[in-house]
Design a protein around this motif. Sequence first.
Motif, mmCIF file in Angstrom:
data_model
loop_
_atom_site.group_PDB
_atom_site.id
_atom_site.type_symbol
_atom_site.label_atom_id
_atom_site.label_comp_id
_atom_site.label_asym_id
_atom_site.label_seq_id
_atom_site.Cartn_x
_atom_site.Cartn_y
_atom_site.Cartn_z
ATOM 1 N N PHE A 159 -5.873 -15.145 5.990
ATOM 2 C CA PHE A 159 -5.280 -16.356 6.617
ATOM 3 C C PHE A 159 -4.142 -15.746 7.533
ATOM 4 N N GLN A 160 -3.840 -16.651 8.409
ATOM 5 C CA GLN A 160 -2.654 -16.199 9.098
ATOM 6 C C GLN A 160 -1.220 -16.302 8.530
ATOM 7 N N ASN A 161 -1.218 -17.189 7.646
ATOM 8 C CA ASN A 161 0.085 -17.130 6.817
ATOM 9 C C ASN A 161 -0.315 -16.786 5.351
ATOM 10 N N PRO A 162 0.154 -15.791 5.026
ATOM 11 C CA PRO A 162 -0.269 -15.052 3.700
ATOM 12 C C PRO A 162 0.155 -16.178 2.562
ATOM 13 N N GLN A 222 1.640 -9.919 3.051
ATOM 14 C CA GLN A 222 0.435 -9.999 4.008
ATOM 15 C C GLN A 222 -0.142 -8.894 3.614
ATOM 16 N N ARG A 223 0.284 -7.867 3.078
ATOM 17 C CA ARG A 223 -0.613 -6.497 2.592
ATOM 18 C C ARG A 223 -1.628 -7.015 1.542
ATOM 19 N N MET A 224 -0.765 -7.805 0.551
ATOM 20 C CA MET A 224 -1.834 -8.212 -0.396
ATOM 21 C C MET A 224 -2.709 -9.064 -0.126
ATOM 22 N N ALA A 225 -2.427 -10.011 0.875
ATOM 23 C CA ALA A 225 -3.371 -10.985 1.480
ATOM 24 C C ALA A 225 -4.570 -10.267 1.953
ATOM 25 N N ILE A 226 -4.575 -9.227 2.634
ATOM 26 C CA ILE A 226 -5.698 -8.349 3.390
ATOM 27 C C ILE A 226 -6.254 -7.686 2.227
ATOM 28 N N ALA A 227 -5.700 -7.021 1.043
ATOM 29 C CA ALA A 227 -6.448 -6.377 -0.019
ATOM 30 C C ALA A 227 -7.199 -7.500 -0.978
ATOM 31 N N SER A 228 -6.740 -8.673 -1.069
ATOM 32 C CA SER A 228 -7.511 -9.649 -1.902
ATOM 33 C C SER A 228 -8.856 -9.769 -1.199
ATOM 34 N N THR A 280 -18.257 -5.881 9.270
ATOM 35 C CA THR A 280 -18.051 -6.160 10.690
ATOM 36 C C THR A 280 -16.793 -7.165 10.759
ATOM 37 N N VAL A 281 -15.958 -6.660 11.859
ATOM 38 C CA VAL A 281 -14.482 -7.181 11.616
ATOM 39 C C VAL A 281 -14.385 -8.117 13.170
ATOM 40 N N ILE A 282 -13.616 -9.131 12.566
ATOM 41 C CA ILE A 282 -13.504 -10.064 13.634
ATOM 42 C C ILE A 282 -11.816 -10.491 13.527
ATOM 43 N N MET A 283 -11.102 -10.317 14.497
ATOM 44 C CA MET A 283 -9.657 -10.500 14.608
ATOM 45 C C MET A 283 -9.001 -11.247 15.593
ATOM 46 N N ALA A 284 -8.344 -12.230 15.268
ATOM 47 C CA ALA A 284 -7.360 -13.080 16.179
ATOM 48 C C ALA A 284 -5.898 -12.324 16.364
ATOM 49 N N GLU A 285 -5.557 -12.097 17.417
ATOM 50 C CA GLU A 285 -4.751 -11.227 17.424
ATOM 51 C C GLU A 285 -3.619 -11.358 18.858
ATOM 52 N N HIS A 286 -2.492 -11.417 18.679
ATOM 53 C CA HIS A 286 -1.641 -11.310 19.995
ATOM 54 C C HIS A 286 -1.177 -10.099 20.256
ATOM 55 N N LYS A 287 -1.435 -9.075 19.516
ATOM 56 C CA LYS A 287 -0.770 -7.646 19.740
ATOM 57 C C LYS A 287 -2.004 -7.036 20.625
ATOM 58 N N ILE A 288 -1.806 -7.276 22.008
ATOM 59 C CA ILE A 288 -2.673 -6.807 22.825
ATOM 60 C C ILE A 288 -3.106 -5.247 22.953
ATOM 61 N N GLU A 289 -1.994 -4.707 22.766
ATOM 62 C CA GLU A 289 -2.117 -3.106 22.779
ATOM 63 C C GLU A 289 -3.023 -2.751 21.772
ATOM 64 N N LYS A 290 -2.953 -3.266 20.540
ATOM 65 C CA LYS A 290 -3.691 -2.984 19.561
ATOM 66 C C LYS A 290 -5.132 -3.309 19.522
ATOM 67 N N ILE A 291 -5.396 -4.393 20.210
ATOM 68 C CA ILE A 291 -6.866 -4.868 20.271
ATOM 69 C C ILE A 291 -7.350 -3.960 21.510
ATOM 70 N N VAL A 318 -12.804 -11.659 8.665
ATOM 71 C CA VAL A 318 -12.261 -12.343 9.617
ATOM 72 C C VAL A 318 -10.702 -12.344 9.162
ATOM 73 N N LEU A 319 -10.079 -11.817 10.411
ATOM 74 C CA LEU A 319 -8.785 -11.701 10.056
ATOM 75 C C LEU A 319 -7.947 -12.487 11.333
ATOM 76 N N ASP A 320 -6.937 -13.365 10.677
ATOM 77 C CA ASP A 320 -6.057 -14.222 11.683
ATOM 78 C C ASP A 320 -4.655 -13.639 11.623
ATOM 79 N N GLU A 321 -4.258 -12.957 12.829
ATOM 80 C CA GLU A 321 -3.161 -12.324 12.920
ATOM 81 C C GLU A 321 -2.420 -11.436 11.648
#
Lengths: 274, 281
Positions: free
Chosen positions: B90-93, B152-158, B197-208, B168-171
């Motif tokens: 989720f966007q907001n962990p 936020q790290r826990m949310a990704i790890a879960s 397969t990774v799908i990521m919505a993101e504003h950090k354009i340099e990372k994308i 699918v990851l939202d920011e």
Amino acid sequence: MNKIEIRKLRFHYSAGEEILSDISLDFDARSTAIIGQNGAGKTTFVKLLKGLLQPVSGDVLIDGINTRDMTVAGLARHVGLVFQNPNDQIFKNKVLDEVMFGPSNIGQSPDEARASALAALQMVGLADKQAENPYDLSLSERKLISIASIVAMHTDIIIFDEPTIAQDHAGKERIKAIIRELAKQGKLVLTIIHDMDFVAETFERTLVFAEGKVLLDGPTREVYGLPGILKQSHLEPPHITQLYNRIGCQGAVLTVEEFIAARRAGTGRPPVSA
Amino acid sequence: MKKITVSGLKYRYPLTEELALKGLSFEIEKGEFIGIIGQNLSGKSTLCQALMGLVPHFYKGGYGGSVWVDGLEVGKAEIHEIAQKVGLVFQNPFTQVSGSKMTVFEELAFGLENLGVAREDMAPRIEHAMELLGIGRFRDRNPFDLSGGQMQRMAIASVIAMEPEIIVLDEPTSQLDPQGAEDVFQAIEALSRRGMTVIMAEHKIEKIARYSDRVLLLHQGEMVAFDTPQQVFSRDDLERYGVVPPVFAQVCKGMGIRNPATGLYPMTLDEACDQVVNWHE
């Protein structure tokens, strides 16, 4: 005059696990970014400025007043805090009511509060949304409402907690313009933030927090000119500075325009600017 | 075989008039790292939720077209079937945390319990996910006593512990310090290399630009482009969609530097460095 003076500040939640150790520093009216690793003590520090926490030892003086001698409600006239997530801050179902809530609570009359709220909404560009429900607006707009709610309180000090999270390019540009305007009005704007590019473009002064101490404190350009120390603190210079350093130049450039100007001039040094 | 096939996907939230997604069609291969970019309200989060079925199953609303993930039609499948293939960070962990678990370790077990994973298989998967995200030392901490970045790290790890084929990851790194964000991107890239397969919505354009194989640019619910970062960020009309190219591309554009082989602007630090060093006016 210094707006905030910190003297030998120490804080811990449980004895033996020091969160902030022996911090002494002053804040004048320069816009200031607080950067640092997750868990470095940034949010705790800000809570001490708001009086939400009291120092274990040492003192925090806000506009000359010791936070030990004043209630949190009293401090609210001096220090405003814009929450990280506007959804945690906003609770009224009409934009104008939300923005009037703060000023009404610190003693502005209904007419004054209304005038303050309208001026604040004007400043953030939402004057035409005053009658709407905040939750019918976008997250970017709710962020601006949360900012207007604090601006309307006319505090001398405004703190932002991660203002650029979930903001797109246009949202960030708007927030940047608001911070600059507040700084121009002579207010102290303090911001906790992880967005290094935004800091480079927006803040005059930058503090690096690490393990409860202030590791670096200086003009943003100087702080970003020390990549080694930033790396130790789990930070990195702005992307433009990274490129500048990678091609072999020392120091920091803060914008794309500066970079291009420096390359065109054929020098390794950044152009001198304010 | 295509991992994800989206055809003519349209969606409208309940009580709204305008479509949030206006007929999207695209395909994604197994193991691709896809970046979704666009200004706020362009449909990024809605699309993320449509890939794992919260749209339409949770939000309801008007739905048209189809989303197929790994042979399963999302609009017609049960959410528990989809959850076995697709994980959503989720966007907001804070909104992702179950609220029913007292420790970080148990929170990571929550998804596995719901998938019916055998008890003896859970611990190693949880340990691995905690290690990957660097949260092992918080294992006994209450999830709500974590800082924003830790949560936020826990949310990704879960979600990683559930070993979905598609994540699918939202920011996902909005609250992390710069090196923490970089660590997470590297961890996710490694998963993608191993076939996730990774799908990521993101504003950090340099990372994308640095990490994604292809970039999907959304604007007002429509797909403007779906191509390599070099192609998408070299477009001249990005401003119209509220997107700025990576700083490195901005520099090269400003200096008139293109990659001689492709005619496109360099996108990453390494690429831009090579070109800028060799630049002579």
